[in-house]
Design a protein around this motif. Structure first.
Motif, PDB file in Angstrom:
ATOM      1  N   LYS A  46       0.883  -1.161   0.000  1.00  0.00           N
ATOM      2  CA  LYS A  46       0.000   0.000   0.000  1.00  0.00           C
ATOM      3  C   LYS A  46       0.920   1.210   0.000  1.00  0.00           C
ATOM      4  O   LYS A  46       1.726   1.389   0.913  1.00  0.00           O
TER       5      LYS A  46
ATOM      6  N   THR B  18       1.221   5.281   0.002  1.00  0.00           N
ATOM      7  CA  THR B  18       0.530   6.521   0.300  1.00  0.00           C
ATOM      8  C   THR B  18       1.462   7.670  -0.045  1.00  0.00           C
ATOM      9  O   THR B  18       2.591   7.717   0.440  1.00  0.00           O
TER      10      THR B  18
ATOM     11  N   GLU C 290      -3.785   6.868  -2.079  1.00  0.00           N
ATOM     12  CA  GLU C 290      -3.475   5.543  -1.545  1.00  0.00           C
ATOM     13  C   GLU C 290      -3.688   4.536  -2.675  1.00  0.00           C
ATOM     14  O   GLU C 290      -4.816   4.336  -3.130  1.00  0.00           O
TER      15      GLU C 290
ATOM     16  N   SER D  50      -8.718   1.633  -2.294  1.00  0.00           N
ATOM     17  CA  SER D  50      -7.870   2.746  -2.707  1.00  0.00           C
ATOM     18  C   SER D  50      -8.617   4.038  -2.417  1.00  0.00           C
ATOM     19  O   SER D  50      -9.848   4.063  -2.404  1.00  0.00           O
TER      20      SER D  50
ATOM     21  N   VAL E  80      -3.848  13.330  -0.797  1.00  0.00           N
ATOM     22  CA  VAL E  80      -3.134  12.122  -0.400  1.00  0.00           C
ATOM     23  C   VAL E  80      -3.736  10.957  -1.171  1.00  0.00           C
ATOM     24  O   VAL E  80      -4.931  10.685  -1.072  1.00  0.00           O
TER      25      VAL E  80
END
Length: 106
Positions: free
Chosen positions: A7, A9, A18, A84, A16
């Motif tokens: 994952k 970020t 992800e 996501s 932001v």
């Protein structure tokens, strides 16, 4: 054996992001991290996540994403894919593009 899942970020344009990927490595370009083999949900049904669709539109054809190290917030090795997301960097709230509603006739 299952492939490793990450994952990732990172910050981009005040938001932001992800994303999930199978490959994360130090880049050949100094100061960049390479993220490749991005993973998106494949839905054949009626319900579609607008955020996932937006991310797939933006990054769906990307072979390798070169991210500047200073934009990366976190890289996690995870057991399974979550949702996501795109969040506002200041508030942390999800950025959702509302579904356009029909306008009232005048």
């Amino acid at each position: 054996m299952a492939k490793t899942l990450y994952k990732v970020t990172f910050l981009n344009a005040g938001k932001v992001y992800e994303l999930y990927a199978h490959q994360v490595a130090s880049g050949a370009l100094w100061g960049f991290t390479e993220v490749s083999e991005l993973v998106f949900d494949v839905h054949d049904g009626v319900v579609i996540d607008p955020t996932e669709e937006r991310l797939r539109d933006e990054f769906g054809n990307t072979r390798v994403l070169h991210l500047p190290m200073q934009s990366i917030v976190r890289i996690e090795e995870v057991a399974r894919k979550g949702q996501s997301a795109i969040r506002d960097a200041a508030t942390g709230e999800k950025v959702i593009t509302p579904f356009p509603l029909p306008s009232k006739p005048r």
